[in-house]
Design an enzyme around this catalytic site. Structure first.
Site, PDB file in Angstrom:
ATOM      1  CD  GLU A   1      37.833  45.812  75.690  1.00  0.00           C
ATOM      2  OE1 GLU A   1      38.221  46.873  75.821  1.00  0.00           O
ATOM      3  OE2 GLU A   1      37.992  45.440  76.695  1.00  0.00           O
TER       4      GLU A   1
ATOM      5  CG  ASP B   1      30.618  55.381  86.211  1.00  0.00           C
ATOM      6  OD1 ASP B   1      29.423  54.264  85.269  1.00  0.00           O
ATOM      7  OD2 ASP B   1      31.438  55.764  86.534  1.00  0.00           O
TER       8      ASP B   1
ATOM      9  CB  SER C   1      30.401  49.315  82.605  1.00  0.00           C
ATOM     10  OG  SER C   1      30.239  48.874  81.234  1.00  0.00           O
ATOM     11  CB  ALA C   2      27.074  51.044  78.459  1.00  0.00           C
ATOM     12  CG  ASP C   3      31.544  46.410  79.167  1.00  0.00           C
ATOM     13  OD1 ASP C   3      31.458  47.369  78.266  1.00  0.00           O
ATOM     14  OD2 ASP C   3      32.362  46.652  80.632  1.00  0.00           O
TER      15      ASP C   3
ATOM     16  CE  LYS D   1      35.575  53.126  78.661  1.00  0.00           C
ATOM     17  NZ  LYS D   1      35.412  53.561  79.619  1.00  0.00           N
TER      18      LYS D   1
ATOM     19  CB  VAL E   1      33.130  44.841  77.411  1.00  0.00           C
ATOM     20  CG1 VAL E   1      32.684  43.929  77.371  1.00  0.00           C
ATOM     21  CG2 VAL E   1      34.888  44.450  78.205  1.00  0.00           C
TER      22      VAL E   1
ATOM     23  CE  LYS F   1      41.341  47.499  86.265  1.00  0.00           C
ATOM     24  NZ  LYS F   1      40.377  46.546  85.477  1.00  0.00           N
TER      25      LYS F   1
HETATM   26  N1  PSU Z   1      37.878  46.811  82.421  1.00  0.00           N
HETATM   27  C1  PSU Z   1      39.575  46.949  82.363  1.00  0.00           C
HETATM   28  N2  PSU Z   1      40.056  47.433  81.575  1.00  0.00           N
HETATM   29  C2  PSU Z   1      39.949  48.055  80.658  1.00  0.00           C
HETATM   30  C3  PSU Z   1      38.746  47.868  80.775  1.00  0.00           C
HETATM   31  C4  PSU Z   1      37.361  47.526  81.686  1.00  0.00           C
HETATM   32  O1  PSU Z   1      40.044  45.692  83.516  1.00  0.00           O
HETATM   33  O2  PSU Z   1      40.598  48.096  79.936  1.00  0.00           O
HETATM   34  C5  PSU Z   1      37.716  48.793  79.663  1.00  0.00           C
HETATM   35  C6  PSU Z   1      36.738  47.797  79.234  1.00  0.00           C
HETATM   36  O3  PSU Z   1      36.871  48.425  76.927  1.00  0.00           O
HETATM   37  C7  PSU Z   1      35.344  47.854  78.712  1.00  0.00           C
HETATM   38  C8  PSU Z   1      35.666  49.360  79.770  1.00  0.00           C
HETATM   39  O4  PSU Z   1      34.410  47.373  78.556  1.00  0.00           O
HETATM   40  O5  PSU Z   1      36.738  49.610  80.208  1.00  0.00           O
HETATM   41  C9  PSU Z   1      34.368  50.029  80.660  1.00  0.00           C
HETATM   42  O6  PSU Z   1      34.102  51.196  80.687  1.00  0.00           O
HETATM   43  P1  PSU Z   1      32.917  52.284  81.966  1.00  0.00           P
HETATM   44  O7  PSU Z   1      33.450  51.882  83.110  1.00  0.00           O
HETATM   45  O8  PSU Z   1      32.837  53.370  81.225  1.00  0.00           O
HETATM   46  O9  PSU Z   1      32.104  51.536  80.995  1.00  0.00           O
HETATM   47 MN    MN Z   2      31.248  54.168  83.409  1.00  0.00          MN
END
Ligand code: PSU
Ligand code: MN
Length: 316
Positions: free
Chosen positions: A35, A148, A150-152, A96, A116, A169
């Site tokens: 990524e 909240d 993540s879409a991941d 992003k 991701v 994390k």
């Molecule tokens: N977790 C990390 N480092 C990162 C990310 C997640 O420890 O850089 C990044 C990845 O690209 C992940 C994104 O897909 O943050 C998730 O963002 P969000 O929580 O906004 O979906």
């Molecule tokens: Mn989010």
């Protein structure tokens, strides 16, 4: 000089697969997607440029070809040359992009780094089965109030790509993230561990449902799921930092507490949450969070390189 050719994909004028990646896919050599959000928004400039090159080197050391994914001027790139990596690492206008954003960026001719979620989706479109990152996005603490998540997670649930990561994390709701992965039918494998890693910490305090001892075992899981037709979802392969390389517990707990308070104070929401926290950690840990972050990404890239090579050998 960036060497790239058009991929034989639907909408191929929108999709450039780097020549080395295309050749590897055609020849049955392992390919690992990487990524670009960790480069653009997760690691500090200018270290990110050199770290990006080391991540690609780790994939090669594992026996596979790296394919860093990004959207540049509205075109999806699968595999980046040096100048393109440098642009992703340097240009402050790099957005992003999660999956929902990729089509918007393409339509408007914009540039952005892939998360991701979007990296997995685009890797799958290009025929790549293995992906390495640092940490997965997940369920945020307080998600029952903020929604909240993540879409991941949703994208992994519908994309047959194996994601090598160091867990999530502990700023997230780790147990909630694992529950959600179970609900979404995403298998979670611990690499030589029974404990789900907590990114900076080797052990998040939560167990993993399955344990594998080798890259070959993880590859067999991928191939077996394809053969059984139970591969609608991806696979999470969780690879912890060695215990003697994790962030010291006291420092970790202080960072998490302060980071969460800072989000509250600054009113940070949505896709800015993760980058802001990472920036805070890197600025206030005396280099420790960056050290651990780099080590775990390199370890994941190396392991992903090994898994992709094993998968390639099994399917060719
Ligand atoms: N977790 C990390 N480092 C990162 C990310 C997640 O420890 O850089 C990044 C990845 O690209 C992940 C994104 O897909 O943050 C998730 O963002 P969000 O929580 O906004 O979906
Ligand atoms: Mn989010």
């Amino acid at each position: 000089m960036v060497s790239a050719m058009r991929a034989h994909l639907p909408g191929s004028d929108l999709f450039v697969v780097h020549e080395e990646v295309r050749e590897a896919l055609d020849a049955g050599v392992g390919v690992v997607a990487l990524e670009s959000t960790i480069l653009a928004h997760g690691l500090p400039h200018p270290d990110n440029i050199e770290i990006g090159a080391r991540i690609e080197g780790a994939v090669r050391a594992g026996g596979s070809v790296p394919a860093t994914i990004a959207v540049l001027d509205g075109v999806v790139h699968v595999g980046l040359g040096g100048p393109e990596v440098e642009r992703v690492c340097t240009d402050p206008a790099i957005a992003k992009l999660s999956v929902r954003d990729v089509g918007v960026a393409a339509a408007l001719g914009l540039s952005g780094a892939t998360t991701v979620a979007s990296t997995s989706a685009l890797a799958h479109r290009a025929g790549i089965r293995v992906f390495a990152t640092g940490g997965l996005g997940g369920v945020h603490r307080g998600a029952s109030q903020t929604f909240d998540v993540s879409a991941d997670l949703g994208v992994i649930a519908s994309t047959p790509v194996l994601v090598v990561c160091a867990g999530v994390k502990s700023i997230l709701d780790v147990a909630g993230t694992l529950e959600t992965l179970e609900t979404l039918s995403v298998p979670v494998l611990g690499y030589r561990t029974d404990a789900f890693p907590g990114f900076y910490l080797s052990d998040s305090g939560q167990p993993v449902p399955w344990r594998v001892e080798s890259a070959a075992d993880a590859a067999r899981v991928v191939v077996m799921r394809e053969r059984l037709g139970t591969d609608a979802a991806g696979v999470v392969l969780a690879n912890p930092l060695p215990v003697d390389r994790q962030v010291e517990r006291g420092l970790h707990d202080r960072l998490v507490e302060e980071g969460l308070a800072l989000l509250e104070r600054e009113g940070v929401h949505g896709k800015d949450v993760t980058p802001r926290l990472l920036e805070y950690f890197h600025d206030s840990s005396g280099g420790e969070s960056l050290r651990a972050n780099v080590e775990l990404v390199l370890s994941n890239a190396r392991l992903a390189g090994e898994v992709a090579a094993e998968v390639a050998a099994l399917v060719s």
